[in-house]
Design a protein around this motif. Structure first.
Motif, mmCIF file in Angstrom:
data_model
loop_
_atom_site.group_PDB
_atom_site.id
_atom_site.type_symbol
_atom_site.label_atom_id
_atom_site.label_comp_id
_atom_site.label_asym_id
_atom_site.label_seq_id
_atom_site.Cartn_x
_atom_site.Cartn_y
_atom_site.Cartn_z
ATOM 1 N N SER A 23 0.835 -1.199 0.000
ATOM 2 C CA SER A 23 0.000 0.000 0.000
ATOM 3 C C SER A 23 0.871 1.250 0.000
ATOM 4 O O SER A 23 1.894 1.298 0.697
ATOM 5 N N PRO A 24 0.494 2.276 -0.762
ATOM 6 C CA PRO A 24 1.244 3.541 -0.753
ATOM 7 C C PRO A 24 1.297 4.190 0.623
ATOM 8 O O PRO A 24 2.187 4.995 0.900
ATOM 9 N N ILE A 25 0.345 3.845 1.505
ATOM 10 C CA ILE A 25 0.346 4.407 2.855
ATOM 11 C C ILE A 25 1.626 4.037 3.605
ATOM 12 O O ILE A 25 2.083 4.767 4.488
ATOM 13 N N LEU A 26 2.201 2.897 3.245
ATOM 14 C CA LEU A 26 3.403 2.423 3.931
ATOM 15 C C LEU A 26 4.672 3.125 3.468
ATOM 16 O O LEU A 26 5.706 3.044 4.144
ATOM 17 N N HIS A 27 4.636 3.796 2.329
ATOM 18 C CA HIS A 27 5.851 4.388 1.772
ATOM 19 C C HIS A 27 6.528 5.355 2.730
ATOM 20 O O HIS A 27 7.750 5.257 2.949
ATOM 21 N N PRO A 28 5.824 6.333 3.332
ATOM 22 C CA PRO A 28 6.509 7.260 4.245
ATOM 23 C C PRO A 28 7.130 6.558 5.453
ATOM 24 O O PRO A 28 8.225 6.927 5.895
ATOM 25 N N VAL A 29 6.426 5.544 5.978
ATOM 26 C CA VAL A 29 6.947 4.826 7.142
ATOM 27 C C VAL A 29 8.256 4.137 6.806
ATOM 28 O O VAL A 29 9.245 4.234 7.557
ATOM 29 N N GLY A 43 11.895 5.180 8.278
ATOM 30 C CA GLY A 43 12.538 4.147 9.081
ATOM 31 C C GLY A 43 13.876 3.725 8.519
ATOM 32 O O GLY A 43 14.858 3.583 9.250
ATOM 33 N N THR A 44 13.912 3.526 7.196
ATOM 34 C CA THR A 44 15.172 3.122 6.562
ATOM 35 C C THR A 44 16.216 4.223 6.657
ATOM 36 O O THR A 44 17.391 3.963 6.948
ATOM 37 N N MET A 45 15.809 5.466 6.418
ATOM 38 C CA MET A 45 16.752 6.584 6.481
ATOM 39 C C MET A 45 17.292 6.768 7.904
ATOM 40 O O MET A 45 18.498 6.969 8.101
ATOM 41 N N ILE A 54 15.777 2.495 -0.451
ATOM 42 C CA ILE A 54 14.362 2.205 -0.246
ATOM 43 C C ILE A 54 13.520 2.784 -1.382
ATOM 44 O O ILE A 54 12.522 2.177 -1.799
ATOM 45 N N VAL A 55 13.915 3.933 -1.927
ATOM 46 C CA VAL A 55 13.180 4.501 -3.056
ATOM 47 C C VAL A 55 13.335 3.613 -4.287
ATOM 48 O O VAL A 55 12.376 3.377 -5.033
ATOM 49 N N TRP A 57 16.439 2.042 -10.758
ATOM 50 C CA TRP A 57 17.515 2.868 -10.199
ATOM 51 C C TRP A 57 17.442 4.301 -10.721
ATOM 52 O O TRP A 57 18.159 5.174 -10.241
ATOM 53 N N ARG A 58 16.540 4.546 -11.631
ATOM 54 C CA ARG A 58 16.429 5.885 -12.238
ATOM 55 C C ARG A 58 15.497 6.751 -11.380
ATOM 56 O O ARG A 58 14.347 7.022 -11.714
ATOM 57 N N ILE A 59 16.029 7.169 -10.246
ATOM 58 C CA ILE A 59 15.207 7.895 -9.264
ATOM 59 C C ILE A 59 15.723 9.310 -9.014
ATOM 60 O O ILE A 59 15.217 10.001 -8.126
#
Length: 671
Positions: A282-288, A292-294, A330-331, A338-340
């Motif tokens: 879910s996109p809702i999890l993306h910010p978490v 967290g990873t950062m 994570i992105v 890898w093209r981010i």
């Protein structure tokens, strides 16, 4: 014709058994070979091995090998059972049947739990029948076996339910497996990373205490393998160790397994079918996950550069580098490319970096009151003062009273030294000497602090403390030992070729100890911290000293009463080294940063490897003039390598001396 259809569908269970039944078979044989088979093989021997202590958790039963199966198979079971929701075609097909999602989920959970628990129960039955048919008290007890069953069931269900829960958050099976282990280790990992941050920014904070005393309690992966096995204590035989997981922890793990089951069920009902093949469901999890990873990567980067460079500026650089790498990874995982490197992600990086920076800055700030806290003398029952947490831990484990001071005067002096340590210490600076303080308070609590400080900065306070009778009794336990309980004294001379002298005669032991005590009681601070000359190690075998089997100390040429006693007993030449026993001395200058190894032998060999020719002393007068060197490493001064006479040409001793203390002929040679 039945009035209503049953909610139980045998075909789903049978299909699951066909697909993942092999995991149960592997689990059974894995536990079988390291449980029942080990017992049977040992009992069949003419002289069977006997295991006691922690029973099924002894190394002889290869408990660590059992744990490998516990680590792997519940996770694999969850991944394979719910593999269909990670593949779009399979997810559409499975949910096209006239079975509601909760029922489908329940069937898979029932299949997985039964397949995982059956191997544990079967091995338990085999061990139980063995215990009822034969005497296995030398291997395990029924109580120990029951605990083994409970532990295996709870941990297996916990790992299984956690992996199922993680599977609801992701659309890739590989990511599900990796995230499951990360999730199980996350509390312990964060605990370790934050403790390092605090030890690098807060004076007195001891990361050693945190990592050694409680880190394993923050992760079941660690908790089930980190525990005290049975160990041997001289004079007492084998002492039973502890069980892997405390009862309260087992209760918490069981409750957590139930919680993750219901959480996974809720997410399964809400999970969209199109989440299959996406890294996150879910996109809702993306910010978490991004934050967290950062945050974790930033802490790890700061720890890495802080440990390797011992610099706050490098540690800050580590926060930036680690956080940036974590954010990019994570992105890439979320975007599946890898093209981010676009403006949207640059803005995202800046926002998450700001939040991470605030968090890292706030955490040490919350602990600033910790730095200045010193317990009042009135609330301190006893206090340990020494070099390092592990010595303190050993004294705690042994229940030794020899490692603490109790008088109000000595406690006040420790508190005064503590104030000096706070004033002089720098959290990230680890080059000084390690000072550890452990206060035992009247209310049963502990206050533990650790500092790295150059001893010269706090000499005045240390001198007052070290020269007290009570501190000497703590530092030299032989001062408190009952001489009548000393059965043997072993003296270890420096000369390898000498036979090790031993004292058994009670009169000689008494005479030697009395002479040694006179010297120890009269030592000055300087003689305690910087003894000169060739030391000889002494071991005293003592009975009735709590959990200790022996005491150790060293004697030096400046111990007048001891030296006189050794000469009277014709033991001096066997035990001590004087200039007549030295064939030659090589002298090297210290201070070469290229070889700053804190290892005298390695330093000398490194210089020799470059072809350096040391100064050589052969004359008796010159050798006598350098016999007052000591064992301390110095940033500058001279290293002396003493070649002792005898058949063994490799019999060498390494000591050093400050430049100011060196004889003029040595200083003139190196000018």
């Amino acid at each position: 014709m039945p009035l209503k259809t049953s909610s139980f569908n045998r075909e789903i269970i049978k299909q699951d058994y066909r697909n993942v039944g092999w995991i149960a078979i592997v689990y059974f044989f894995g536990l079988f070979f390291f449980g029942p088979m080990q017992v049977w093989m040992s009992m069949s021997q003419k002289e069977p091995d006997f295991y006691n202590g922690t029973g099924m958790f002894e190394g002889a039963f290869l408990y660590e090998a059992q744990v490998v199966f516990v680590y792997l198979l519940p996770v694999l079971m969850a991944i394979f059972l719910f593999r269909y929701i990670q593949v779009r075609g399979a997810a559409d097909f499975a949910h096209s049947f006239p079975v509601k999602r909760p029922a489908l989920f329940m069937h898979h959970i029932l299949s997985g739990a039964s397949l995982l628990l059956a191997p544990i129960l079967l091995n338990y039955i085999l061990l139980l029948v063995t215990a009822l048919a034969a005497d296995v008290s030398a291997y395990y007890t029924l109580g120990n076996l029951g605990y083994w069953l409970l532990l295996m069931v709870v941990i297996t269900l916990l790992f299984f339910s956690v992996t199922v829960f993680i599977g609801m958050l992701t659309g890739l099976s590989a990511v599900q497996g990796v995230l499951s282990y990360i999730f199980l280790l996350l509390p312990a990992g964060l605990y370790a990373l934050i403790s390092y941050l605090l030890s690098s920014t807060v004076k007195g904070f001891s990361q050693n205490v945190i990592l050694n005393e409680s880190l394993d309690k923050f992760s079941p992966l660690l908790d089930i393998v980190v525990f005290e096995r049975s160990y041997y204590v001289s004079g007492e035989g084998e002492v039973a160790g502890e069980l892997p997981v405390a009862n309260m922890s087992l209760l918490i793990y069981g409750a957590a397994a139930v919680f993750f089951y219901f959480a996974a069920l809720y997410l399964y009902k809400k999970r969209p079918l199109e989440a299959a093949s996406n890294a996150l469901a879910s996109p809702i999890l993306h910010p978490v996950f991004k934050f967290g990873t950062m945050f974790c990567s930033a802490l790890f980067g700061g720890m890495y550069f802080g440990l390797t460079q011992n610099s706050h500026s490098w540690m800050i650089a580590g926060f930036v580098i680690g956080g940036t790498i974590g954010y990019l990874l994570i992105v890439m995982l979320i975007e599946k490319t890898w093209r981010i490197f676009i403006w949207k992600h640059a803005k995202g990086w800046a926002g998450y970096a700001l939040i991470t920076a605030v968090m890292i800055a706030v955490i040490p700030f919350l602990w600033k009151g910790y730095e200045s806290y010193i317990p009042s003398a009135g609330e301190v029952e006893k206090v340990y003062f020494g070099n390092g947490y592990y010595q303190y831990e050993e004294s705690q484990r042994e229940g030794s009273n020899y490692s603490f001071v109790r008088s109000k005067e000595a406690i006040e002096q420790v508190r005064a030294v503590h104030e000096s340590l706070i004033a002089e210490s720098e959290p990230l600076e680890k080059s000084g000497e390690d000072f550890f303080i452990g206060y035992q308070l009247d209310n049963g609590k502990e206050v533990l602090r650790q500092y790295y400080v150059d001893r010269k900065e706090i000499t005045e306070g240390l001198k007052e403390l070290y020269e007290t009778e009570e501190y000497k009794n703590m530092h030299y336990p032989i001062l408190q030992a009952d001489i009548s309980n000393i059965g043997k004294v072993d003296l270890y001379p420096v000369t390898n070729g000498s036979e090790m002298p031993r004292l058994y005669d009670p009169e000689k032991i008494s005479g030697f100890v009395e002479a040694l005590r006179k010297d120890l009681e009269g030592l000055t601070y300087e003689e305690m911290v910087d003894p000169k000359g060739f030391g000889t190690n002494i071991d005293f075998t003592v009975s009735g000293m709590e959990n200790r089997g022996f005491l150790s100390t060293s004697v030096y040429p400046s111990y007048e009463h001891t030296m006189e006693w050794l000469k009277e007993e014709d033991l001096y030449e066997e035990v001590m080294v004087d200039s007549s026993m030295v064939d030659k001395v090589e002298v090297y200058p210290l201070g070469n940063d290229k070889y700053d190894t804190y290892d005298f032998e390695g330093y000398a060999m490194a210089l020799q490897g470059e072809g350096y020719t040391p100064m050589t002393l052969n004359g008796a007068d010159q050798i006598e003039a350098v016999m007052n060197a000591d064992e301390n490493w110095r940033e500058n001064g001279y290293l002396f390598v003493y070649y002792l006479k005898g058949e063994d040409s490799e019999n060498k001793v390494y000591l050093s001396m400050e430049e100011a203390e060196a004889p003029d002929f040595v200083k003139e040679h190196f000018e």
